[in-house]
Design an enzyme around this catalytic site. Structure first.
Site, PDB file in Angstrom:
ATOM      1  N   ASP A 121       3.421   6.118  -9.270  1.00 26.83           N
ATOM      2  CA  ASP A 121       2.873   6.436  -7.953  1.00 26.83           C
ATOM      3  C   ASP A 121       3.762   7.480  -7.289  1.00 26.83           C
ATOM      4  O   ASP A 121       4.970   7.279  -7.151  1.00 26.83           O
ATOM      5  CB  ASP A 121       2.775   5.181  -7.081  1.00 26.83           C
ATOM      6  CG  ASP A 121       1.777   5.361  -5.930  1.00 26.83           C
ATOM      7  OD1 ASP A 121       0.851   6.184  -6.065  1.00 26.83           O
ATOM      8  OD2 ASP A 121       1.939   4.685  -4.901  1.00 26.83           O
ATOM      9  N   TYR A 123       4.231  10.397  -3.933  1.00 27.56           N
ATOM     10  CA  TYR A 123       4.357  10.273  -2.474  1.00 27.56           C
ATOM     11  C   TYR A 123       4.073  11.641  -1.863  1.00 27.56           C
ATOM     12  O   TYR A 123       4.845  12.159  -1.085  1.00 27.56           O
ATOM     13  CB  TYR A 123       5.801   9.818  -2.201  1.00 27.56           C
ATOM     14  CG  TYR A 123       6.086   9.173  -0.866  1.00 27.56           C
ATOM     15  CD1 TYR A 123       5.317   8.123  -0.380  1.00 27.56           C
ATOM     16  CD2 TYR A 123       7.175   9.592  -0.100  1.00 27.56           C
ATOM     17  CE1 TYR A 123       5.621   7.515   0.827  1.00 27.56           C
ATOM     18  CE2 TYR A 123       7.491   8.990   1.110  1.00 27.56           C
ATOM     19  CZ  TYR A 123       6.708   7.939   1.560  1.00 27.56           C
ATOM     20  OH  TYR A 123       7.009   7.332   2.756  1.00 27.56           O
ATOM     21  N   HIS A 128       1.881  11.260   5.839  1.00 31.80           N
ATOM     22  CA  HIS A 128       2.179   9.833   5.642  1.00 31.80           C
ATOM     23  C   HIS A 128       3.684   9.615   5.547  1.00 31.80           C
ATOM     24  O   HIS A 128       4.239   8.730   6.197  1.00 31.80           O
ATOM     25  CB  HIS A 128       1.488   9.343   4.366  1.00 31.80           C
ATOM     26  CG  HIS A 128       1.896   7.966   3.930  1.00 31.80           C
ATOM     27  ND1 HIS A 128       1.439   6.820   4.551  1.00 31.80           N
ATOM     28  CD2 HIS A 128       2.734   7.550   2.954  1.00 31.80           C
ATOM     29  CE1 HIS A 128       1.972   5.754   3.951  1.00 31.80           C
ATOM     30  NE2 HIS A 128       2.755   6.173   2.978  1.00 31.80           N
ATOM     31  N   ARG A 137      12.872   4.797   9.812  1.00 29.91           N
ATOM     32  CA  ARG A 137      14.115   5.518  10.142  1.00 29.91           C
ATOM     33  C   ARG A 137      13.817   6.525  11.243  1.00 29.91           C
ATOM     34  O   ARG A 137      13.629   7.713  10.975  1.00 29.91           O
ATOM     35  CB  ARG A 137      14.645   6.288   8.909  1.00 29.91           C
ATOM     36  CG  ARG A 137      15.075   5.459   7.725  1.00 29.91           C
ATOM     37  CD  ARG A 137      15.448   6.371   6.553  1.00 29.91           C
ATOM     38  NE  ARG A 137      14.357   7.298   6.227  1.00 29.91           N
ATOM     39  CZ  ARG A 137      13.363   7.011   5.395  1.00 29.91           C
ATOM     40  NH1 ARG A 137      13.335   5.884   4.750  1.00 29.91           N
ATOM     41  NH2 ARG A 137      12.395   7.897   5.197  1.00 29.91           N
ATOM     42  N   GLU A 193      -3.628   1.517   0.821  1.00 22.49           N
ATOM     43  CA  GLU A 193      -3.169   2.908   0.801  1.00 22.49           C
ATOM     44  C   GLU A 193      -4.284   3.751   0.180  1.00 22.49           C
ATOM     45  O   GLU A 193      -4.706   3.510  -0.953  1.00 22.49           O
ATOM     46  CB  GLU A 193      -1.861   3.065   0.022  1.00 22.49           C
ATOM     47  CG  GLU A 193      -0.677   2.469   0.776  1.00 22.49           C
ATOM     48  CD  GLU A 193       0.683   2.850   0.206  1.00 22.49           C
ATOM     49  OE1 GLU A 193       0.748   3.208  -0.999  1.00 22.49           O
ATOM     50  OE2 GLU A 193       1.671   2.791   0.962  1.00 22.49           O
ATOM     51  N   GLU A 195      -5.510   6.625  -1.736  1.00 22.52           N
ATOM     52  CA  GLU A 195      -4.902   7.541  -2.709  1.00 22.52           C
ATOM     53  C   GLU A 195      -5.976   8.043  -3.678  1.00 22.52           C
ATOM     54  O   GLU A 195      -7.059   7.475  -3.783  1.00 22.52           O
ATOM     55  CB  GLU A 195      -3.811   6.826  -3.530  1.00 22.52           C
ATOM     56  CG  GLU A 195      -2.718   6.221  -2.669  1.00 22.52           C
ATOM     57  CD  GLU A 195      -1.448   5.873  -3.440  1.00 22.52           C
ATOM     58  OE1 GLU A 195      -1.278   6.346  -4.589  1.00 22.52           O
ATOM     59  OE2 GLU A 195      -0.617   5.123  -2.880  1.00 22.52           O
ATOM     60  N   ASP A 227      -3.597   1.528  -3.422  1.00 20.01           N
ATOM     61  CA  ASP A 227      -2.290   0.935  -3.741  1.00 20.01           C
ATOM     62  C   ASP A 227      -1.964  -0.093  -2.647  1.00 20.01           C
ATOM     63  O   ASP A 227      -1.195   0.167  -1.729  1.00 20.01           O
ATOM     64  CB  ASP A 227      -1.248   2.071  -3.771  1.00 20.01           C
ATOM     65  CG  ASP A 227       0.161   1.575  -4.051  1.00 20.01           C
ATOM     66  OD1 ASP A 227       0.304   0.523  -4.686  1.00 20.01           O
ATOM     67  OD2 ASP A 227       1.112   2.268  -3.630  1.00 20.01           O
ATOM     68  N   TYR A 238      13.003  -2.423  -0.105  1.00 16.82           N
ATOM     69  CA  TYR A 238      12.846  -1.060  -0.636  1.00 16.82           C
ATOM     70  C   TYR A 238      14.153  -0.303  -0.846  1.00 16.82           C
ATOM     71  O   TYR A 238      14.185   0.669  -1.589  1.00 16.82           O
ATOM     72  CB  TYR A 238      11.877  -0.256   0.224  1.00 16.82           C
ATOM     73  CG  TYR A 238      12.470   0.515   1.388  1.00 16.82           C
ATOM     74  CD1 TYR A 238      12.592   1.905   1.335  1.00 16.82           C
ATOM     75  CD2 TYR A 238      12.909  -0.141   2.532  1.00 16.82           C
ATOM     76  CE1 TYR A 238      13.124   2.611   2.395  1.00 16.82           C
ATOM     77  CE2 TYR A 238      13.437   0.565   3.583  1.00 16.82           C
ATOM     78  CZ  TYR A 238      13.553   1.937   3.521  1.00 16.82           C
ATOM     79  OH  TYR A 238      14.076   2.641   4.572  1.00 16.82           O
ATOM     80  N   THR A 354      -0.145   7.987  -0.514  1.00 19.57           N
ATOM     81  CA  THR A 354      -1.105   7.840   0.581  1.00 19.57           C
ATOM     82  C   THR A 354      -1.447   9.189   1.190  1.00 19.57           C
ATOM     83  O   THR A 354      -0.553   9.955   1.568  1.00 19.57           O
ATOM     84  CB  THR A 354      -0.520   6.907   1.657  1.00 19.57           C
ATOM     85  OG1 THR A 354      -0.105   5.713   1.021  1.00 19.57           O
ATOM     86  CG2 THR A 354      -1.547   6.589   2.723  1.00 19.57           C
TER      87      THR A 354
END
Ligand code: MN
Length: 422
Positions: A121, A123, A128, A137, A193, A195, A227, A238, A354
């Site tokens: 997968d 990104y 997103h 963050r 998600e 995708e 997803d 994570y 996503t």
């Protein structure tokens, strides 16, 4: 790339394929797997109108081996597409023979479009990545590597399901911000998600990177891909190695692989905002700049158990577009994945990540739409959602549309959430 099979004036002797808004006109010709009864062998089918054509019966390929079909070289793929197009055209001499090989879509079971080998997968959705980065963050939303290297992780193929399945709300470790310790519990932040899935055709040998000029020869086509994600598990697990059990409890893939050939009329220039770094030379090519992106309109539909009880239809809750969302092209993903010598095989699936558009209402996940679970979205049924509830059914849809071309669609990618296992 554009040939007689893309002519928007072509009509099929399968009348439903000629209807306005049909996902499977004669210009599409996607491949998938179907069976006529539970337990019967899977066959390769071509979607046309509201029917599926048994590819084995056409005499154009031997057997029902989807991996062999995926591994065809580009010239053989184009020849097969042309033969299917000619045989399904109005007035074709094949009509009498092929009419016996048609099944109504409503009467067959659709499976995974191929046996999926390895699953990665990516990104690529920069809107997103930025929106989610802000939630996790606030000071540092987009990490400094994002604009240089296509980010991805290796997932598991074992829990990728065909559209139409249902799965139980998963359990996992959850630790709230104020909790001293984590606990094991069903996810409270279950999300989808939006995708696309890139299906690898011909593979490469280990140690032999795929140059960007050849990358698309190794892609067979694209599917829709959901997803499913447990955001509470994800937030806790994570770091430092990325998603793990927050992702691999279930994924859903649509039944039809829309081929790269069918997508040819919908290519777009690949552009970067002024001031962003240029891709490194191995990820850059004239053809990729000129037409590396693909214009695919994407939609997310939600139907709750309450809506079904009251006979209410599914509600569209967001829309976006692959080309607007993606910071990297399919060719760049294939080339980057193999640059270190990693071997890709026919039937591998590469999720894009996503695909959220630039505007907040174009979000490809509830995490973004609800601003991290803080602002519920209102549904036509009077219900509200931050994250998904048991009984919810999510359907992804995709289509390509452009002046001078026939509209084509991807079909549906649907699944329903069941309560946790007791
Ligand atoms: Mn994902």
């Amino acid at each position: 790339m554009i040939d007689a099979t893309h002519d928007p004036a072509l009509q099929s002797w399968v009348d439903t394929a000629n209807a306005e808004g049909c996902d499977f006109p004669i210009q599409n010709l996607p491949f998938g797997r179907y069976r006529v009864a539970h337990g019967a062998p899977w066959r390769i089918g071509v979607a046309i109108g509201d029917a599926v054509l048994d590819l084995g019966h056409t005499g154009l390929v031997a057997g029902a081996d989807m991996r062999a079909l995926l591994g065809l070289d580009p010239a053989a793929r184009r020849a097969l597409r042309l033969a299917l197009s000619e045989g399904l055209r109005r007035g074709s001499a094949r009509q009498a023979a092929w009419a016996d090989a048609l099944h109504p879509l409503a009467a067959v079971e659709l499976g995974l479009p191929c046996e999926i080998g390895d699953y990665t997968d990516f990104y690529v959705g920069i809107h997103h990545a930025t929106a989610v980065g802000k939630l996790f963050r606030p000071d540092n939303p987009l990490l400094p590597n994002y604009k240089w290297v296509p980010i991805g992780y290796h997932g598991r193929a074992s829990t990728i399901n065909a559209s139409g399945h249902a799965f139980h709300r998963p359990q996992g470790q959850i630790k709230g911000a104020d909790d001293a310790e984590p606990r094991l519990a069903p996810t409270q932040r279950l999300d989808y998600e939006l995708e696309l899935g890139l299906v690898v055709g011909r593979g490469n040998a280990q140690g032999r990177p795929i140059p960007i000029a050849e990358a698309e020869d190794h892609l067979f086509g694209m599917t829709l891909f959901n997803d499913w994600s447990a955001r509470d598990f994800q937030a806790w697990e994570y770091q430092p190695l990325g998603p793990f059990l927050s992702k691999n409890f279930a994924s859903t893939v649509s039944p039809w692989i829309v081929t790269m050939e069918a997508l040819a009329p919908f290519r777009r220039a690949f552009e970067r905002p002024a001031g962003d770094p240029r891709p490194l030379p191995y990820l850059d090519a004239e053809a990729n700049r000129a037409q590396g992106a693909i214009d695919v309109g994407l939609e997310i539909w939600l139907q709750t158990a309450e809506m079904r009880r009251h006979g209410l239809p599914a509600q569209r809750i967001a829309q976006s577009n692959f080309a607007d969302a993606a910071y990297w092209t399919p060719a760049q993903l294939v080339t980057h994945h193999s640059v270190n010598g990693c071997a890709l095989h026919a039937g591998d699936l590469l999720g894009t990540g996503t695909l959220s558009g630039p505007r907040p209402e174009q979000a490809g996940s509830l995490l973004e739409l609800s601003q991290g679970g803080k602002v519920p979205i209102n549904l036509a049924s009077g219900e509200r959602r931050t994250f998904l509830a048991d009984g919810d059914e999510v359907t992804l849809r995709g289509h390509c549309e452009r002046a001078g071309a026939r509209r084509i669609g991807f079909g549906a990618c649907s699944a329903r959430i069941l309560p946790p296992h007791s």
